[in-house]
Design a protein around this motif. Structure first.
Motif, PDB file in Angstrom:
ATOM      1  N   TRP A 143       0.828  -1.208   0.000  1.00 40.35           N
ATOM      2  CA  TRP A 143       0.000   0.000   0.000  1.00 40.35           C
ATOM      3  C   TRP A 143       0.865   1.261   0.000  1.00 40.35           C
ATOM      4  N   ILE A 144       1.948   1.224   0.755  1.00 39.53           N
ATOM      5  CA  ILE A 144       2.854   2.383   0.780  1.00 39.53           C
ATOM      6  C   ILE A 144       3.488   2.575  -0.594  1.00 39.53           C
ATOM      7  N   GLY A 145       3.973   1.491  -1.192  1.00 37.18           N
ATOM      8  CA  GLY A 145       4.588   1.587  -2.506  1.00 37.18           C
ATOM      9  C   GLY A 145       3.611   2.068  -3.557  1.00 37.18           C
ATOM     10  N   SER A 146       2.404   1.494  -3.549  1.00 35.24           N
ATOM     11  CA  SER A 146       1.388   1.916  -4.508  1.00 35.24           C
ATOM     12  C   SER A 146       1.031   3.385  -4.310  1.00 35.24           C
ATOM     13  N   GLY A 147       0.930   3.801  -3.047  1.00 37.57           N
ATOM     14  CA  GLY A 147       0.602   5.199  -2.758  1.00 37.57           C
ATOM     15  C   GLY A 147       1.690   6.144  -3.235  1.00 37.57           C
ATOM     16  N   ALA A 148       2.960   5.742  -3.060  1.00 40.05           N
ATOM     17  CA  ALA A 148       4.068   6.600  -3.511  1.00 40.05           C
ATOM     18  C   ALA A 148       4.051   6.751  -5.027  1.00 40.05           C
ATOM     19  N   PHE A 149       3.858   5.643  -5.749  1.00 41.01           N
ATOM     20  CA  PHE A 149       3.793   5.718  -7.215  1.00 41.01           C
ATOM     21  C   PHE A 149       2.592   6.533  -7.677  1.00 41.01           C
ATOM     22  N   ALA A 150       1.442   6.319  -7.028  1.00 41.49           N
ATOM     23  CA  ALA A 150       0.231   7.038  -7.428  1.00 41.49           C
ATOM     24  C   ALA A 150       0.386   8.538  -7.179  1.00 41.49           C
ATOM     25  N   LEU A 151       0.923   8.899  -6.010  1.00 44.12           N
ATOM     26  CA  LEU A 151       1.117  10.315  -5.695  1.00 44.12           C
ATOM     27  C   LEU A 151       2.071  10.963  -6.692  1.00 44.12           C
ATOM     28  N   ALA A 152       3.168  10.254  -6.992  1.00 44.02           N
ATOM     29  CA  ALA A 152       4.135  10.784  -7.965  1.00 44.02           C
ATOM     30  C   ALA A 152       3.492  10.932  -9.341  1.00 44.02           C
ATOM     31  N   GLY A 153       2.706   9.950  -9.748  1.00 44.15           N
ATOM     32  CA  GLY A 153       2.068   9.999 -11.057  1.00 44.15           C
ATOM     33  C   GLY A 153       1.060  11.121 -11.166  1.00 44.15           C
ATOM     34  N   LEU A 154       0.233  11.296 -10.140  1.00 48.39           N
ATOM     35  CA  LEU A 154      -0.758  12.364 -10.160  1.00 48.39           C
ATOM     36  C   LEU A 154      -0.088  13.735 -10.171  1.00 48.39           C
ATOM     37  N   TYR A 155       1.004  13.864  -9.427  1.00 46.95           N
ATOM     38  CA  TYR A 155       1.689  15.157  -9.406  1.00 46.95           C
ATOM     39  C   TYR A 155       2.309  15.462 -10.767  1.00 46.95           C
ATOM     40  N   GLN A 156       2.836  14.432 -11.444  1.00 45.21           N
ATOM     41  CA  GLN A 156       3.409  14.652 -12.773  1.00 45.21           C
ATOM     42  C   GLN A 156       2.385  15.245 -13.735  1.00 45.21           C
ATOM     43  N   LEU A 157       1.120  14.946 -13.517  1.00 43.78           N
ATOM     44  CA  LEU A 157       0.055  15.403 -14.412  1.00 43.78           C
ATOM     45  C   LEU A 157      -0.634  16.669 -13.920  1.00 43.78           C
ATOM     46  N   SER A 158      -0.159  17.226 -12.797  1.00 44.16           N
ATOM     47  CA  SER A 158      -0.834  18.364 -12.179  1.00 44.16           C
ATOM     48  C   SER A 158      -0.344  19.696 -12.746  1.00 44.16           C
ATOM     49  N   PRO A 159      -1.155  20.763 -12.615  1.00 44.49           N
ATOM     50  CA  PRO A 159      -0.710  22.089 -13.082  1.00 44.49           C
ATOM     51  C   PRO A 159       0.460  22.639 -12.277  1.00 44.49           C
ATOM     52  N   PHE A 160       0.611  22.227 -11.014  1.00 41.22           N
ATOM     53  CA  PHE A 160       1.731  22.695 -10.198  1.00 41.22           C
ATOM     54  C   PHE A 160       3.053  22.188 -10.790  1.00 41.22           C
ATOM     55  N   LYS A 161       3.056  20.938 -11.228  1.00 39.91           N
ATOM     56  CA  LYS A 161       4.244  20.390 -11.887  1.00 39.91           C
ATOM     57  C   LYS A 161       4.548  21.173 -13.153  1.00 39.91           C
ATOM     58  N   THR A 162       3.513  21.509 -13.910  1.00 40.99           N
ATOM     59  CA  THR A 162       3.700  22.241 -15.167  1.00 40.99           C
ATOM     60  C   THR A 162       4.356  23.592 -14.922  1.00 40.99           C
TER      61      THR A 162
END
Length: 267
Positions: free
Chosen positions: A141-160
């Motif tokens: 769950w921790i690993g999945s959460g880390a990947f999911a959080l990283a993936g969502l941030y990559q697609l976010s306007p803040f990352k842009t």
């Protein structure tokens, strides 16, 4: 009025005003040597350690030291163009030794921003390590959460926004030229470092499941950061990386080999 003239005189020049070829070559060579030495030291430190949560058994001062070395290895190749561009502006007012000192101040400020982030990483490593040791099933769950959080941030306007700053820093460097002279180069480095943390923290947190001292994972993350910032298609590549992380977030529940860092914590 006097301060405005002073600020204008210290602005980094436009593309037409470059460092002489010899000095430019020396600057690139120096940064390349520092990055190479940092990689060698990181590999040496990783040798014989578990490629994961073994890092949390270190004392905090030792972890911070190794983290700074890791950041120098991973980040200097991608931040070099910004540092050298800033040095172009420094050159007109400074002698050789002063210019070297001011460039060192910029680098120190930049690494300070990443050191502050590293303190948070140390806390996360300690917390997740304790949790997985007590509840081994939580690792997925921790690993999945880390990947999911990283993936969502990559697609976010803040990352842009942060990535746009890191890819095209000239306007921001002109803004930095208006800073007061006191510790200006250090503050410029720290300010740019904060943007860089904002751009790359999602990529860094995947080292929690992959392993903070996992050299292959570090090299892959460093390559992704370099491509995002300097490749012509870097913005598109950033989106692809985000989608890949979201895929890994799903796969972690069936592919435990994706969690070497958390597997060490569980054992």
């Amino acid at each position: 009025m006097g301060e405005s003239r002073s600020a204008a005189a210290s602005e980094p020049p436009h593309r037409g005003s470059l460092l002489p070829a010899r000095e430019l070559g020396v600057a690139w060579s120096l940064l390349a040597v520092i990055a190479a030495l940092a990689w060698l030291l990181t590999i040496w430190q990783a040798h014989g350690r578990m490629a994961g949560h073994g890092a949390v058994v270190m004392s905090l001062p030792l972890f911070v030291l190794l983290w700074v070395v890791m950041m120098a290895a991973m980040m200097l190749p991608s931040v070099a163009p910004v540092a050298i561009t800033w040095a172009r502006g420094i050159r007109r007012q400074s002698g050789g030794l002063e210019r070297a000192a001011r460039t060192a101040e910029f680098t120190a400020g930049y690494l300070l921003a990443w050191t502050a982030f590293g303190l948070g990483v140390y806390g996360l490593l300690a917390a997740t390590g304790e949790l997985v040791r007590g509840h081994p099933g939580a690792g997925r769950w921790i690993g999945s959460g880390a990947f999911a959080l990283a993936g969502l941030y990559q697609l976010s306007p803040f990352k842009t926004v942060c990535l746009r700053h890191c890819r095209s820093p000239m306007g921001q460097l002109l803004y930095y030229a208006r800073f007061r002279r006191w510790a200006r180069d250090f503050r410029v480095g720290a300010h740019h470092g904060l943007y860089c943390v904002g751009c790359c923290w999602g990529l860094m947190i995947v080292l929690i499941p992959l392993g903070v001292m996992n050299i292959a994972a570090m090299a892959a993350v460093a390559a992704a950061i370099f491509a995002e910032k300097l490749w012509r298609l870097g913005a598109v590549f950033s989106t692809v990386v985000g989608l890949a992380f979201l895929t890994l977030a799903v796969l972690t529940f069936s592919q435990s080999w994706l969690l070497p860092g958390l597997a060490h914590a569980g054992s």
